[in-house]
Design a protein around this motif. Structure first.
Motif, PDB file in Angstrom:
ATOM      1  N   THR A  46       0.852  -1.185   0.000  1.00 55.40           N
ATOM      2  CA  THR A  46       0.000   0.000   0.000  1.00 55.40           C
ATOM      3  C   THR A  46       0.888   1.235   0.000  1.00 55.40           C
ATOM      4  O   THR A  46       1.903   1.284   0.700  1.00 55.40           O
ATOM      5  N   LYS A  98      -1.125  -0.890  -4.462  1.00 58.68           N
ATOM      6  CA  LYS A  98      -2.390  -0.254  -4.072  1.00 58.68           C
ATOM      7  C   LYS A  98      -2.092   1.180  -3.639  1.00 58.68           C
ATOM      8  O   LYS A  98      -1.349   1.399  -2.692  1.00 58.68           O
ATOM      9  N   THR A 108      -3.016   5.396  -2.808  1.00 57.19           N
ATOM     10  CA  THR A 108      -3.898   6.441  -2.306  1.00 57.19           C
ATOM     11  C   THR A 108      -3.159   7.759  -2.449  1.00 57.19           C
ATOM     12  O   THR A 108      -1.978   7.855  -2.116  1.00 57.19           O
ATOM     13  N   PHE A 121       0.321   2.407   5.767  1.00 57.91           N
ATOM     14  CA  PHE A 121       0.874   2.263   4.421  1.00 57.91           C
ATOM     15  C   PHE A 121       2.290   1.691   4.470  1.00 57.91           C
ATOM     16  O   PHE A 121       3.107   2.098   5.294  1.00 57.91           O
TER      17      PHE A 121
END
Length: 167
Positions: free
Chosen positions: A42, A60, A62, A97
């Protein structure tokens, strides 16, 4: 600062796309020396703007940015989550993360120390941080990065200083 970025949102990529891609090329070429990103990892991109620096990672992702109009322009062709928020109060739990990146954004933080502490708080393993060399805050930012992180590598490019770090 958020108002400035909201006001230039229409031309943001015209202004910064090429410059950010050059930095990303350097980062991606240096990265294997320090860390291997896997699809299950992440990643949080703090100060993601329109998502230029969020897109290239194979995991992944963000993106977080305080400028709503930049986030509205974020390229969401791939599965990337974009969140409105500031570095000084990142809306995620501790150790959320595997990787946290902040590319050419730290000099814009209202409170550099608090922003870097928040980055460290939400990150588990690896950090890529950069800021403008010509920033009036440059020396203080570098001192703070060295204080809060274990610097594995440092690269000076044309406009930025790039850091590859662990906790």
């Amino acid at each position: 600062m958020d108002d400035y970025y909201n006001s230039i949102s229409e031309g943001y990529e015209e202004l910064y796309l090429e410059e950010q891609r050059k930095k990303l090329d350097i980062i991606l070429s240096e990265l294997p020396k320090y860390f291997s990103i896997k699809p299950e990892h992440t990643l949080l991109d703090v100060g993601c703007g329109t998502g230029i620096t969020t897109q290239p990672w194979k995991c992944k992702r963000t993106g977080l940015d305080p400028a709503k109009k930049l986030l509205e322009k974020a390229h969401n062709k791939e599965e990337i989550k974009y969140v409105l928020g500031k570095a000084e109060s990142i809306p995620f739990e501790n150790d959320s993360f595997d990787i946290v990146v902040s590319i050419t954004a730290i000099q814009n933080f209202a409170d550099t120390r608090k922003g870097l502490l928040e980055i460290k708080r939400v990150g588990k393993d690896f950090f890529i941080l950069s800021f403008l060399k010509k920033s009036s805050k440059a020396n203080k930012i570098e001192e703070t990065i060295n204080e809060y992180f274990k610097v594995l590598g440092r690269v000076e490019e044309e406009k930025d200083i790039l850091f590859f770090c662990n906790k």
